[in-house]
Every structure is written in C-alpha cells, then in structure tokens.
Design a protein around this motif. Sequence first.
Motif, PDB file in Angstrom:
ATOM      1  N   PRO A  94       0.837  -1.249  -0.240  1.00 46.62           N
ATOM      2  CA  PRO A  94      -0.021   0.046  -0.010  1.00 46.62           C
ATOM      3  C   PRO A  94       0.913   1.267   0.102  1.00 46.62           C
ATOM      4  CG  PRO A  94      -0.779  -1.414   1.604  1.00 46.62           C
ATOM      5  CD  PRO A  94       0.463  -2.119   1.133  1.00 46.62           C
ATOM      6  N   TYR A  95       0.372   2.309  -0.521  1.00 43.41           N
ATOM      7  CA  TYR A  95       0.652   3.477  -0.366  1.00 43.41           C
ATOM      8  C   TYR A  95       0.728   4.272   0.916  1.00 43.41           C
ATOM      9  CZ  TYR A  95       1.156   8.729  -1.244  1.00 43.41           C
ATOM     10  OH  TYR A  95       1.732   9.956  -1.168  1.00 43.41           O
ATOM     11  N   MET A  96       1.918   4.957   1.204  1.00 43.77           N
ATOM     12  CA  MET A  96       2.066   5.463   2.546  1.00 43.77           C
ATOM     13  C   MET A  96       2.346   6.916   2.465  1.00 43.77           C
ATOM     14  SD  MET A  96       3.942   2.570   4.479  1.00 43.77           S
ATOM     15  CE  MET A  96       3.893   3.363   6.218  1.00 43.77           C
ATOM     16  N   MET A  97       2.036   7.921   3.173  1.00 37.41           N
ATOM     17  CA  MET A  97       2.405   9.265   3.272  1.00 37.41           C
ATOM     18  C   MET A  97       3.077   9.168   4.754  1.00 37.41           C
ATOM     19  SD  MET A  97       2.931  12.221   2.141  1.00 37.41           S
ATOM     20  CE  MET A  97       2.038  12.571   0.666  1.00 37.41           C
ATOM     21  N   LEU A  98       4.496   9.644   4.844  1.00 37.27           N
ATOM     22  CA  LEU A  98       5.165   9.303   6.074  1.00 37.27           C
ATOM     23  C   LEU A  98       5.454  10.791   6.606  1.00 37.27           C
ATOM     24  CD1 LEU A  98       8.016   6.784   5.006  1.00 37.27           C
ATOM     25  CD2 LEU A  98       6.006   6.299   6.242  1.00 37.27           C
ATOM     26  N   PRO A  99       5.378  10.963   7.972  1.00 35.83           N
ATOM     27  CA  PRO A  99       5.705  12.109   8.420  1.00 35.83           C
ATOM     28  C   PRO A  99       7.032  12.729   7.954  1.00 35.83           C
ATOM     29  CG  PRO A  99       4.703  10.677  10.022  1.00 35.83           C
ATOM     30  CD  PRO A  99       4.989  10.095   8.948  1.00 35.83           C
ATOM     31  N   LEU A 100       7.231  14.146   7.697  1.00 35.57           N
ATOM     32  CA  LEU A 100       8.500  14.488   7.247  1.00 35.57           C
ATOM     33  C   LEU A 100       8.861  14.031   5.748  1.00 35.57           C
ATOM     34  CD1 LEU A 100      10.572  16.857   7.848  1.00 35.57           C
ATOM     35  CD2 LEU A 100      11.810  15.070   9.075  1.00 35.57           C
ATOM     36  N   LEU A 101       8.998  12.731   5.666  1.00 33.76           N
ATOM     37  CA  LEU A 101       9.580  12.155   4.633  1.00 33.76           C
ATOM     38  C   LEU A 101       8.913  12.041   3.422  1.00 33.76           C
ATOM     39  CD1 LEU A 101      11.230   9.009   6.595  1.00 33.76           C
ATOM     40  CD2 LEU A 101      12.399  11.075   5.974  1.00 33.76           C
ATOM     41  N   GLY A 102       7.493  12.208   3.582  1.00 31.40           N
ATOM     42  CA  GLY A 102       6.748  12.165   2.400  1.00 31.40           C
ATOM     43  C   GLY A 102       6.126  11.010   1.797  1.00 31.40           C
ATOM     44  N   PRO A 103       6.014  10.844   0.314  1.00 37.51           N
ATOM     45  CA  PRO A 103       5.235   9.712  -0.106  1.00 37.51           C
ATOM     46  C   PRO A 103       5.998   8.709  -0.093  1.00 37.51           C
ATOM     47  CG  PRO A 103       5.759  11.421  -1.756  1.00 37.51           C
ATOM     48  CD  PRO A 103       6.039  11.823  -0.388  1.00 37.51           C
ATOM     49  N   SER A 104       5.541   7.224   0.125  1.00 37.01           N
ATOM     50  CA  SER A 104       6.131   6.072   0.040  1.00 37.01           C
ATOM     51  C   SER A 104       5.201   5.099  -0.134  1.00 37.01           C
ATOM     52  CB  SER A 104       7.093   5.913   1.412  1.00 37.01           C
ATOM     53  OG  SER A 104       7.772   4.851   1.525  1.00 37.01           O
ATOM     54  N   THR A 105       5.851   3.721  -0.167  1.00 39.58           N
ATOM     55  CA  THR A 105       5.236   2.579  -0.143  1.00 39.58           C
ATOM     56  C   THR A 105       5.484   1.688   1.040  1.00 39.58           C
ATOM     57  OG1 THR A 105       6.395   1.422  -1.741  1.00 39.58           O
ATOM     58  CG2 THR A 105       4.419   2.735  -2.593  1.00 39.58           C
ATOM     59  N   VAL A 106       4.942   0.514   1.320  1.00 35.79           N
ATOM     60  CA  VAL A 106       5.421  -0.290   2.519  1.00 35.79           C
ATOM     61  C   VAL A 106       6.785  -0.878   2.045  1.00 35.79           C
ATOM     62  CG1 VAL A 106       4.914  -2.434   3.631  1.00 35.79           C
ATOM     63  CG2 VAL A 106       3.083  -1.029   3.335  1.00 35.79           C
ATOM     64  N   ARG A 107       6.923  -0.977   0.873  1.00 28.98           N
ATOM     65  CA  ARG A 107       8.268  -1.560   0.398  1.00 28.98           C
ATOM     66  C   ARG A 107       9.277  -0.435   0.566  1.00 28.98           C
ATOM     67  NH1 ARG A 107       8.190  -3.333  -5.649  1.00 28.98           N
ATOM     68  NH2 ARG A 107       8.479  -1.115  -5.683  1.00 28.98           N
ATOM     69  N   ASP A 108       9.145   0.772  -0.148  1.00 32.08           N
ATOM     70  CA  ASP A 108       9.979   1.805   0.129  1.00 32.08           C
ATOM     71  C   ASP A 108      10.224   2.251   1.479  1.00 32.08           C
ATOM     72  OD1 ASP A 108      10.125   1.651  -2.558  1.00 32.08           O
ATOM     73  OD2 ASP A 108       8.622   3.395  -3.246  1.00 32.08           O
ATOM     74  N   THR A 109       9.516   2.050   2.313  1.00 34.94           N
ATOM     75  CA  THR A 109       9.737   2.405   3.765  1.00 34.94           C
ATOM     76  C   THR A 109      10.561   1.358   4.392  1.00 34.94           C
ATOM     77  OG1 THR A 109       7.331   3.294   4.085  1.00 34.94           O
ATOM     78  CG2 THR A 109       8.581   2.850   6.029  1.00 34.94           C
ATOM     79  N   ALA A 110      10.589   0.317   4.064  1.00 36.10           N
ATOM     80  CA  ALA A 110      11.376  -0.730   4.444  1.00 36.10           C
ATOM     81  C   ALA A 110      12.653  -0.530   3.896  1.00 36.10           C
ATOM     82  CB  ALA A 110      10.978  -1.997   4.216  1.00 36.10           C
ATOM     83  N   GLY A 111      12.802  -0.422   2.693  1.00 39.97           N
ATOM     84  CA  GLY A 111      13.951   0.320   1.984  1.00 39.97           C
ATOM     85  C   GLY A 111      14.580   1.361   2.617  1.00 39.97           C
ATOM     86  N   TRP A 112      13.971   2.373   3.042  1.00 39.33           N
ATOM     87  CA  TRP A 112      14.421   3.471   3.749  1.00 39.33           C
ATOM     88  C   TRP A 112      14.975   3.352   4.874  1.00 39.33           C
ATOM     89  CZ3 TRP A 112      12.655   5.798   8.259  1.00 39.33           C
ATOM     90  CH2 TRP A 112      13.462   6.955   8.672  1.00 39.33           C
ATOM     91  N   PHE A 113      14.467   2.295   5.793  1.00 33.80           N
ATOM     92  CA  PHE A 113      15.195   1.789   6.990  1.00 33.80           C
ATOM     93  C   PHE A 113      16.405   1.066   6.619  1.00 33.80           C
ATOM     94  CE2 PHE A 113      16.031  -1.462   9.766  1.00 33.80           C
ATOM     95  CZ  PHE A 113      15.924  -1.000  11.186  1.00 33.80           C
ATOM     96  N   PHE A 114      16.648   0.384   5.674  1.00 33.49           N
ATOM     97  CA  PHE A 114      17.904   0.003   5.176  1.00 33.49           C
ATOM     98  C   PHE A 114      18.902   0.952   4.683  1.00 33.49           C
ATOM     99  CE2 PHE A 114      15.640  -4.227   5.620  1.00 33.49           C
ATOM    100  CZ  PHE A 114      16.839  -4.933   5.891  1.00 33.49           C
ATOM    101  N   ASP A 115      18.508   2.159   3.962  1.00 27.85           N
ATOM    102  CA  ASP A 115      19.295   3.149   3.618  1.00 27.85           C
ATOM    103  C   ASP A 115      19.762   3.743   4.891  1.00 27.85           C
ATOM    104  OD1 ASP A 115      18.471   2.634   0.802  1.00 27.85           O
ATOM    105  OD2 ASP A 115      17.073   3.907   0.828  1.00 27.85           O
ATOM    106  N   ILE A 116      19.037   4.124   5.753  1.00 27.46           N
ATOM    107  CA  ILE A 116      19.509   4.574   6.944  1.00 27.46           C
ATOM    108  C   ILE A 116      20.480   3.876   7.840  1.00 27.46           C
ATOM    109  CG2 ILE A 116      18.890   5.728   9.354  1.00 27.46           C
ATOM    110  CD1 ILE A 116      17.981   7.430   7.068  1.00 27.46           C
ATOM    111  N   GLN A 117      20.318   2.661   8.017  1.00 28.95           N
ATOM    112  CA  GLN A 117      21.260   1.953   8.537  1.00 28.95           C
ATOM    113  C   GLN A 117      22.552   1.714   8.043  1.00 28.95           C
ATOM    114  OE1 GLN A 117      20.634   0.315  11.689  1.00 28.95           O
ATOM    115  NE2 GLN A 117      18.575   1.726  11.189  1.00 28.95           N
ATOM    116  N   THR A 118      22.601   2.042   6.595  1.00 31.17           N
ATOM    117  CA  THR A 118      23.928   1.950   5.975  1.00 31.17           C
ATOM    118  C   THR A 118      24.501   3.214   5.629  1.00 31.17           C
ATOM    119  OG1 THR A 118      22.879   1.794   3.798  1.00 31.17           O
ATOM    120  CG2 THR A 118      23.357  -0.286   4.910  1.00 31.17           C
TER     121      THR A 118
END
Length: 262
Positions: free
Chosen positions: A152-176
């Motif tokens: 599903p599509y998600m609108m994240l606070p501060l970060l803006g538009p995303s999806t469930v997959r992209d949100t998980a990807g963003w977590f890995f982006d931050i960790q690295t």
Amino acid sequence: MNTFQTSCSLKIQRLGLVLLTLCLVSCASIPEGQVRIKKDPWEETNRAVLIFNDNLDDYLIRPLTKVYEFVVPSPARTAIRNVFSNVGDVYNSVNNLLQGKPKAAVDDLVRVFVNTTIGLGGIWDAASAAGVEKHSEDFGQTFGVWGIPDGPYMMLPLLGPSTVRDTAGWFFDIQTDILIKQIDNIPLRNSTTGLRIIDQRAKYLGSSDILESAAFDKYSFIRDAYLQRRRSKLYDGNPPPLVDEEENDNVPDYSSEQKRIR
C-alpha cells in the motif's frame, strides 16, 4: 551545554509528536467525487499526514530553506549538494550490484573515486564532466527488483510519499548511511542531517508553486505521480505496459506534469 541540548532535543521531539497526534486525529476527508484506488487503503490517514507535512514545511522547513538560499552563495550550495551526491554514489553502487547491474555499480565507484580525488571530496562533480553516468538507486528499488511487492501507498511524516516496500528500504538506507552511522559527534551528525534536508528542499523550492497550480487535488497528484515515478525507476525508465486493470488501478498519467515539476 550537553544537558541543555538534550533537553531542547527532547522538547522538540515531544512537540513534534503532539503536532502529529493532533494532525492524525483531525478529520482529513476525501474530496467528494474523488476516485479511490486499491493501492491507497489508508487514504484518510495519509491525507492527515500530508496536512502535517505541509504545515511543517510552511512554518519551518521552507523558511529555513529560503534563509539558507539567501545566506549561502549559489556556488557553495552546489558544492554542498555535490558532496552529498558523492556519498550517495556509494549506495548507488551497492544497490546496483545487488540488482545484478555490475557495469552500473562499477560506474558508481568510478564516480566516487574521481569526485573524491580530482573533485576534492566531491565539491566538484568531475565525474559528470568526464561523462561518467550517474545513477539513482536505493534499497526500495532493490527490493522491487528482487520481486517484493510494493504494498500500500503511505504518506510518512516529514519524509513524504512512500510505499510499504519503500519504507522498509528507507530503513535499510538509514542503517547503511555513512553520514549518520559514522559520525559519533551528535551535534555534528544532527547538523549534517539538517543540512541535507534543507539542501534537498532547496532543490525543489521552485516547484512548489507549480505543484499547487498543477493539480485540483494535491494529495492525489502527489500519490499518483510518486507511484508512476517509482515504477519507472524500478525499470530504469522503461517500464513495460500495464495490462492488468487491478495493477493499473485507475491511476491517471501525470508524466507530463512530473517533467514540469522536475
């Protein structure tokens, strides 16, 4: 001094949580006649988060960005953006390798080497001047190449538009992220993160008015444009035609408007 900074940081975080809570409990109704799509089952909440993001942008981020543009000369802003871009090429290389694109991964590493040496740490984008192609990859795209559905599509606070997959990807982006993980000095790390946010906002500062005038419903325009853009990036700009009505899901084509906003 450290105690004072910690106290201020906690107060800001609490204020942000209060504002977000007020936003989420507020009524963010769907405009009458607006077509709902299956990829956006959380539309009411997403619209509320967009309101929060817009208010945060109007009262904090955009004013800071305008001050940043006024105080920092254009050549210095370009140099700062190039340094962040040079760091980003490291992650582009990793993701290209994980996606099975070794040539693109090597090109990214060449960019890092050239820009770090000849470009003085990335201040000057010498690699682009030499004709080395730049890519834009992240873990969200990598997960998509691996066959993980976007969800599903998600609108994240501060970060803006995303999806469930992209949100998980963003977590890995931050960790690295080197700029987050390798800087032990907390004030310096926070300042660097803040500068990166302001730099990204400055990049799109001129597009805000175009976005406001381009869509009758700003929320739907942002959502549909984001979903189309991410699909295009997943297929490196050459996505196959959609044949399944459920997959297409009545998302209108905003490609011409996206080009204007970019």
